[in-house]
Design a protein around this motif. Structure first.
Motif, PDB file in Angstrom:
ATOM      1  N   TRP A  64      -9.956  26.414 -20.851  1.00 42.37           N
ATOM      2  CA  TRP A  64      -9.163  25.820 -21.941  1.00 42.37           C
ATOM      3  C   TRP A  64      -9.522  26.467 -23.267  1.00 42.37           C
ATOM      4  CZ3 TRP A  64      -5.364  22.035 -21.843  1.00 42.37           C
ATOM      5  CH2 TRP A  64      -4.979  21.514 -23.084  1.00 42.37           C
ATOM      6  N   ARG A  65     -10.821  26.610 -23.521  1.00 45.66           N
ATOM      7  CA  ARG A  65     -11.260  27.209 -24.787  1.00 45.66           C
ATOM      8  C   ARG A  65     -10.747  28.632 -24.919  1.00 45.66           C
ATOM      9  NH1 ARG A  65     -17.483  26.263 -25.946  1.00 45.66           N
ATOM     10  NH2 ARG A  65     -17.474  28.079 -24.632  1.00 45.66           N
ATOM     11  N   GLN A  66     -10.790  29.400 -23.829  1.00 43.25           N
ATOM     12  CA  GLN A  66     -10.295  30.777 -23.881  1.00 43.25           C
ATOM     13  C   GLN A  66      -8.798  30.814 -24.155  1.00 43.25           C
ATOM     14  OE1 GLN A  66     -11.468  32.598 -20.178  1.00 43.25           O
ATOM     15  NE2 GLN A  66     -13.312  33.459 -21.104  1.00 43.25           N
ATOM     16  N   LYS A  67      -8.050  29.923 -23.543  1.00 41.71           N
ATOM     17  CA  LYS A  67      -6.600  29.947 -23.676  1.00 41.71           C
ATOM     18  C   LYS A  67      -6.113  29.371 -25.016  1.00 41.71           C
ATOM     19  CE  LYS A  67      -2.346  28.834 -21.267  1.00 41.71           C
ATOM     20  NZ  LYS A  67      -1.746  28.373 -20.022  1.00 41.71           N
ATOM     21  N   TYR A  68      -6.708  28.254 -25.446  1.00 39.22           N
ATOM     22  CA  TYR A  68      -6.195  27.551 -26.613  1.00 39.22           C
ATOM     23  C   TYR A  68      -7.085  27.610 -27.851  1.00 39.22           C
ATOM     24  CZ  TYR A  68      -2.966  25.662 -23.195  1.00 39.22           C
ATOM     25  OH  TYR A  68      -2.023  25.543 -22.213  1.00 39.22           O
ATOM     26  N   GLY A  69      -8.345  27.998 -27.686  1.00 35.70           N
ATOM     27  CA  GLY A  69      -9.244  28.110 -28.822  1.00 35.70           C
ATOM     28  C   GLY A  69      -9.732  26.785 -29.373  1.00 35.70           C
ATOM     29  N   THR A  70      -9.516  25.705 -28.623  1.00 33.28           N
ATOM     30  CA  THR A  70     -10.004  24.392 -29.046  1.00 33.28           C
ATOM     31  C   THR A  70     -10.834  23.776 -27.927  1.00 33.28           C
ATOM     32  OG1 THR A  70      -8.051  23.247 -28.206  1.00 33.28           O
ATOM     33  CG2 THR A  70      -8.002  23.928 -30.521  1.00 33.28           C
ATOM     34  N   CYS A  71     -11.608  22.773 -28.288  1.00 33.24           N
ATOM     35  CA  CYS A  71     -12.429  22.053 -27.322  1.00 33.24           C
ATOM     36  C   CYS A  71     -11.550  21.093 -26.529  1.00 33.24           C
ATOM     37  CB  CYS A  71     -13.538  21.295 -28.042  1.00 33.24           C
ATOM     38  SG  CYS A  71     -14.550  20.304 -26.929  1.00 33.24           S
ATOM     39  N   LEU A  72     -11.617  21.149 -25.228  1.00 32.88           N
ATOM     40  CA  LEU A  72     -10.832  20.260 -24.376  1.00 32.88           C
ATOM     41  C   LEU A  72     -11.255  18.807 -24.561  1.00 32.88           C
ATOM     42  CD1 LEU A  72      -8.799  19.875 -22.065  1.00 32.88           C
ATOM     43  CD2 LEU A  72     -10.657  20.318 -20.475  1.00 32.88           C
ATOM     44  N   ALA A  73     -12.529  18.575 -24.807  1.00 30.14           N
ATOM     45  CA  ALA A  73     -13.046  17.210 -24.903  1.00 30.14           C
ATOM     46  C   ALA A  73     -12.650  16.525 -26.206  1.00 30.14           C
ATOM     47  CB  ALA A  73     -14.558  17.211 -24.755  1.00 30.14           C
ATOM     48  N   CYS A  74     -12.641  17.259 -27.317  1.00 32.13           N
ATOM     49  CA  CYS A  74     -12.407  16.592 -28.606  1.00 32.13           C
ATOM     50  C   CYS A  74     -11.325  17.254 -29.454  1.00 32.13           C
ATOM     51  CB  CYS A  74     -13.705  16.516 -29.408  1.00 32.13           C
ATOM     52  SG  CYS A  74     -14.254  18.122 -30.010  1.00 32.13           S
ATOM     53  N   ASP A  75     -10.798  18.399 -29.010  1.00 32.19           N
ATOM     54  CA  ASP A  75      -9.716  19.120 -29.686  1.00 32.19           C
ATOM     55  C   ASP A  75     -10.148  19.780 -31.003  1.00 32.19           C
ATOM     56  OD1 ASP A  75      -7.107  20.087 -29.468  1.00 32.19           O
ATOM     57  OD2 ASP A  75      -6.341  18.570 -30.841  1.00 32.19           O
ATOM     58  N   HIS A  76     -11.449  19.897 -31.245  1.00 31.24           N
ATOM     59  CA  HIS A  76     -11.912  20.652 -32.410  1.00 31.24           C
ATOM     60  C   HIS A  76     -11.801  22.137 -32.137  1.00 31.24           C
ATOM     61  CE1 HIS A  76     -14.455  17.007 -33.524  1.00 31.24           C
ATOM     62  NE2 HIS A  76     -13.590  17.155 -34.506  1.00 31.24           N
ATOM     63  N   VAL A  77     -11.703  22.922 -33.172  1.00 30.10           N
ATOM     64  CA  VAL A  77     -11.792  24.369 -33.012  1.00 30.10           C
ATOM     65  C   VAL A  77     -13.170  24.654 -32.439  1.00 30.10           C
ATOM     66  CG1 VAL A  77     -11.807  26.572 -34.216  1.00 30.10           C
ATOM     67  CG2 VAL A  77     -10.210  24.779 -34.915  1.00 30.10           C
TER      68      VAL A  77
END
Length: 96
Positions: A73-86
């Motif tokens: 998820w981090r590689q694809k979207y650049g955000t944390c999957l758990a909290c949605d922070h960058v």
């Protein structure tokens, strides 16, 4: 035969899993968990053998499956999957 249970911590959530439960939970997240000869194999769905992780510990398998999903998820979207922070600024348990 009764499945053994485990307590798995991932993304700040504690849950009690049997092997069957772990397979279902990980499958909903896009992670494949298989067991053969007492060994667990974890991969992201559609991923090849090169990314497979093997362990004889169910808790380790569940945590690794969650980590694989989080990292993808981090590689694809650049955000944390758990909290949605960058991801560069995230300090939650999902980013560690």
């Amino acid at each position: 035969m009764v499945d053994s249970t485990l307590s798995a911590r991932g993304f700040g959530i504690v849950a009690l899993y049997t092997f069957t439960d772990a397979v279902r939970v990980l499958a909903r997240m896009g992670v494949t968990l298989r067991k053969k000869d007492g060994e667990f194999r974890v991969t992201l769905k559609g991923a090849g053998e090169a990314s497979a992780y093997y362990t004889n510990d169910l808790a380790d398998a569940v945590q690794t499956g969650q980590r694989m999903l989080h990292d993808a998820w981090r590689q694809k979207y650049g955000t944390c999957l758990a909290c949605d922070h960058v991801t560069d600024n995230c300090t939650c348990s999902g980013a560690q």
